[in-house]
Design a protein around this motif. Structure first.
Motif, PDB file in Angstrom:
ATOM      1  N   TYR A  63       0.851  -1.188   0.000  1.00 20.54           N
ATOM      2  CA  TYR A  63       0.000   0.000   0.000  1.00 20.54           C
ATOM      3  C   TYR A  63       0.885   1.235   0.000  1.00 20.54           C
ATOM      4  CZ  TYR A  63      -3.825   3.123   1.325  1.00 20.54           C
ATOM      5  OH  TYR A  63      -4.768   4.126   1.344  1.00 20.54           O
ATOM      6  N   GLU A  64       0.657   2.125  -0.936  1.00 22.02           N
ATOM      7  CA  GLU A  64       1.384   3.398  -1.016  1.00 22.02           C
ATOM      8  C   GLU A  64       0.537   4.460  -0.313  1.00 22.02           C
ATOM      9  OE1 GLU A  64       4.415   3.524  -2.211  1.00 22.02           O
ATOM     10  OE2 GLU A  64       4.387   1.455  -2.935  1.00 22.02           O
ATOM     11  N   TYR A  65       0.989   4.904   0.859  1.00 26.84           N
ATOM     12  CA  TYR A  65       0.224   5.797   1.736  1.00 26.84           C
ATOM     13  C   TYR A  65       0.361   7.265   1.363  1.00 26.84           C
ATOM     14  CZ  TYR A  65      -0.171   1.947   5.052  1.00 26.84           C
ATOM     15  OH  TYR A  65      -0.454   0.758   5.648  1.00 26.84           O
ATOM     16  N   SER A  66      -0.602   8.033   1.827  1.00 32.15           N
ATOM     17  CA  SER A  66      -0.553   9.505   1.867  1.00 32.15           C
ATOM     18  C   SER A  66      -0.184  10.155   0.542  1.00 32.15           C
ATOM     19  CB  SER A  66       0.408   9.964   2.959  1.00 32.15           C
ATOM     20  OG  SER A  66      -0.008   9.468   4.205  1.00 32.15           O
ATOM     21  N   ILE A  67      -0.735   9.635  -0.526  1.00 32.01           N
ATOM     22  CA  ILE A  67      -0.582  10.300  -1.819  1.00 32.01           C
ATOM     23  C   ILE A  67      -1.634  11.393  -1.925  1.00 32.01           C
ATOM     24  CG2 ILE A  67      -0.656  10.007  -4.322  1.00 32.01           C
ATOM     25  CD1 ILE A  67       0.123   7.066  -3.861  1.00 32.01           C
ATOM     26  N   VAL A 107       3.586   3.183 -15.553  1.00 30.15           N
ATOM     27  CA  VAL A 107       3.541   4.287 -14.600  1.00 30.15           C
ATOM     28  C   VAL A 107       2.079   4.687 -14.413  1.00 30.15           C
ATOM     29  CG1 VAL A 107       4.220   6.677 -14.120  1.00 30.15           C
ATOM     30  CG2 VAL A 107       5.839   5.107 -15.231  1.00 30.15           C
ATOM     31  N   LEU A 108       1.622   4.622 -13.164  1.00 32.10           N
ATOM     32  CA  LEU A 108       0.269   5.070 -12.816  1.00 32.10           C
ATOM     33  C   LEU A 108       0.336   6.567 -12.562  1.00 32.10           C
ATOM     34  CD1 LEU A 108      -2.710   4.332 -11.930  1.00 32.10           C
ATOM     35  CD2 LEU A 108      -1.780   4.202  -9.608  1.00 32.10           C
ATOM     36  N   CYS A 109      -0.497   7.334 -13.253  1.00 33.34           N
ATOM     37  CA  CYS A 109      -0.511   8.781 -13.031  1.00 33.34           C
ATOM     38  C   CYS A 109      -1.938   9.289 -12.973  1.00 33.34           C
ATOM     39  CB  CYS A 109       0.299   9.528 -14.076  1.00 33.34           C
ATOM     40  SG  CYS A 109       0.370   8.854 -15.696  1.00 33.34           S
ATOM     41  N   GLY A 110      -2.073  10.452 -12.402  1.00 31.65           N
ATOM     42  CA  GLY A 110      -3.372  11.087 -12.256  1.00 31.65           C
ATOM     43  C   GLY A 110      -3.268  12.242 -11.290  1.00 31.65           C
ATOM     44  N   TYR A 111      -4.404  12.585 -10.711  1.00 30.58           N
ATOM     45  CA  TYR A 111      -4.451  13.717  -9.795  1.00 30.58           C
ATOM     46  C   TYR A 111      -4.915  13.252  -8.423  1.00 30.58           C
ATOM     47  CZ  TYR A 111      -3.698  16.697 -13.781  1.00 30.58           C
ATOM     48  OH  TYR A 111      -3.133  17.291 -14.881  1.00 30.58           O
ATOM     49  N   ALA A 112      -4.170  13.683  -7.406  1.00 31.63           N
ATOM     50  CA  ALA A 112      -4.524  13.422  -6.019  1.00 31.63           C
ATOM     51  C   ALA A 112      -5.285  14.637  -5.503  1.00 31.63           C
ATOM     52  CB  ALA A 112      -3.256  13.200  -5.193  1.00 31.63           C
ATOM     53  N   GLN A 163      -7.317  21.716  -3.752  1.00 33.55           N
ATOM     54  CA  GLN A 163      -6.443  21.592  -4.905  1.00 33.55           C
ATOM     55  C   GLN A 163      -6.306  20.150  -5.369  1.00 33.55           C
ATOM     56  OE1 GLN A 163      -3.061  24.163  -3.311  1.00 33.55           O
ATOM     57  NE2 GLN A 163      -2.866  24.351  -5.528  1.00 33.55           N
ATOM     58  N   ASP A 164      -5.939  20.006  -6.641  1.00 30.96           N
ATOM     59  CA  ASP A 164      -5.580  18.721  -7.226  1.00 30.96           C
ATOM     60  C   ASP A 164      -4.082  18.759  -7.507  1.00 30.96           C
ATOM     61  OD1 ASP A 164      -8.311  18.426  -7.254  1.00 30.96           O
ATOM     62  OD2 ASP A 164      -8.503  18.623  -9.416  1.00 30.96           O
ATOM     63  N   TYR A 165      -3.380  17.682  -7.142  1.00 29.56           N
ATOM     64  CA  TYR A 165      -1.937  17.612  -7.345  1.00 29.56           C
ATOM     65  C   TYR A 165      -1.627  16.436  -8.256  1.00 29.56           C
ATOM     66  CZ  TYR A 165      -1.561  20.760  -3.350  1.00 29.56           C
ATOM     67  OH  TYR A 165      -1.678  21.821  -2.494  1.00 29.56           O
ATOM     68  N   TYR A 166      -0.856  16.699  -9.296  1.00 28.23           N
ATOM     69  CA  TYR A 166      -0.450  15.638 -10.212  1.00 28.23           C
ATOM     70  C   TYR A 166       0.524  14.701  -9.489  1.00 28.23           C
ATOM     71  CZ  TYR A 166       1.345  13.213 -14.268  1.00 28.23           C
ATOM     72  OH  TYR A 166       1.712  12.241 -15.162  1.00 28.23           O
ATOM     73  N   PHE A 167       0.418  13.409  -9.778  1.00 29.23           N
ATOM     74  CA  PHE A 167       1.364  12.445  -9.226  1.00 29.23           C
ATOM     75  C   PHE A 167       1.628  11.363 -10.257  1.00 29.23           C
ATOM     76  CE2 PHE A 167      -2.398   9.985  -8.598  1.00 29.23           C
ATOM     77  CZ  PHE A 167      -1.973   8.664  -8.606  1.00 29.23           C
ATOM     78  N   SER A 168       2.757  10.680 -10.088  1.00 28.51           N
ATOM     79  CA  SER A 168       3.062   9.498 -10.891  1.00 28.51           C
ATOM     80  C   SER A 168       3.707   8.470  -9.976  1.00 28.51           C
ATOM     81  CB  SER A 168       3.980   9.840 -12.068  1.00 28.51           C
ATOM     82  OG  SER A 168       5.243  10.259 -11.610  1.00 28.51           O
ATOM     83  N   GLY A 175       1.943  14.232  -5.826  1.00 27.11           N
ATOM     84  CA  GLY A 175       0.924  13.931  -4.836  1.00 27.11           C
ATOM     85  C   GLY A 175       0.722  15.119  -3.920  1.00 27.11           C
ATOM     86  N   VAL A 176      -0.137  14.981  -2.945  1.00 26.20           N
ATOM     87  CA  VAL A 176      -0.428  16.067  -2.016  1.00 26.20           C
ATOM     88  C   VAL A 176       0.792  16.281  -1.122  1.00 26.20           C
ATOM     89  CG1 VAL A 176      -1.915  16.806  -0.118  1.00 26.20           C
ATOM     90  CG2 VAL A 176      -2.896  15.595  -2.067  1.00 26.20           C
ATOM     91  N   PRO A 177       1.266  17.519  -0.987  1.00 25.82           N
ATOM     92  CA  PRO A 177       2.408  17.778  -0.099  1.00 25.82           C
ATOM     93  C   PRO A 177       2.105  17.329   1.328  1.00 25.82           C
ATOM     94  CG  PRO A 177       1.899  19.712  -1.424  1.00 25.82           C
ATOM     95  CD  PRO A 177       0.793  18.722  -1.654  1.00 25.82           C
ATOM     96  N   LYS A 178       3.109  16.780   2.009  1.00 25.12           N
ATOM     97  CA  LYS A 178       2.903  16.252   3.364  1.00 25.12           C
ATOM     98  C   LYS A 178       2.426  17.323   4.333  1.00 25.12           C
ATOM     99  CE  LYS A 178       4.253  12.274   2.050  1.00 25.12           C
ATOM    100  NZ  LYS A 178       3.279  11.644   1.235  1.00 25.12           N
ATOM    101  N   SER A 179       2.813  18.572   4.136  1.00 25.07           N
ATOM    102  CA  SER A 179       2.398  19.645   5.046  1.00 25.07           C
ATOM    103  C   SER A 179       0.950  20.059   4.826  1.00 25.07           C
ATOM    104  CB  SER A 179       3.299  20.867   4.868  1.00 25.07           C
ATOM    105  OG  SER A 179       3.182  21.347   3.545  1.00 25.07           O
TER     106      SER A 179
END
Length: 194
Positions: free
Chosen positions: A130-134, A148-153, A162-167, A178-182
């Motif tokens: 499980y890939e957490y906290s994306i 590569v799985l990509c999309g918006y978190a 907000q939507d954050y791009y991730f791969s 992904g969403v910034p940890k802060s």
């Protein structure tokens, strides 16, 4: 009624049959009493069958898929995830995640599930990570290109939604974006007045 065309190991029934073998309760808890859940008839290799009443999670997502290289089935019942071997009348593994929303075929074999925080990746043998906290609110526009799985978190905790791009590279499991940890901690406490 859903019939699996991959290997005829299961049939999803509309409800518990009135006259048949006694069903086996499948639940992550040690209780056997709960209302009707996802009802599945499993077919064993010896020609016999059994019926499972699978405890539902809190979502509307139900799905059953067979792994190609092992005898396990991936059961999603109301967003709750189970791994079941049809030849055994018990749960091989009950994953303590209750909010899965969708399933995607993994091009490397197996499946990919998403919930509101992260991504669960299954290989073709049923092993999973499980890939957490994306994300802090789900995902949208998920696609797979070149493994590569990509999309918006989504970030529903921020005041901007907000939507954050991730791969996420499915081979190396390297995550970018992904969403910034802060971001999840940016909500002001209710007792602060200044």
């Amino acid at each position: 009624m859903e019939i699996n065309s991959q290997n005829n190991r299961f049939i999803v029934l509309d409800s518990l049959p009135a006259y048949d073998v006694m069903y086996v309760p499948i639940t992550p808890y040690k209780v056997n009493t709960y209302s009707e859940g996802l009802v599945i008839r499993f077919f064993k290799n010896d020609g016999t069958n059994w019926i499972a009443n699978v405890h539902l999670g809190g979502k509307s997502f139900n799905h059953v898929r067979a792994f190609k290289k092992c005898n396990l089935l991936l059961i999603i019942a109301g967003g709750r995830c189970y791994l079941i071997n049809p030849d055994d009348e018990y749960v091989y593994d009950s994953l303590d995640y209750v909010g899965f929303n969708s399933l995607i075929e993994n091009p490397l074999g197996g499946f990919i599930l998403e919930d509101s925080l992260g991504i669960m990746i299954f290989d073709e043998m049923g092993n999973h990570s499980y890939e957490y906290s994306i994300s802090y609110g789900g995902f949208k526009n998920l696609t797979i290109q070149n493994n590569v799985l990509c999309g918006y978190a989504l970030d529903l905790n921020s005041s901007y939604n907000q939507d954050y791009y991730f791969s996420l590279n499915l081979k190396s499991r390297k995550l970018k974006g992904g969403v910034p940890k802060s971001s999840g901690n940016s909500v002001t406490s209710w007792w602060r007045f200044w």
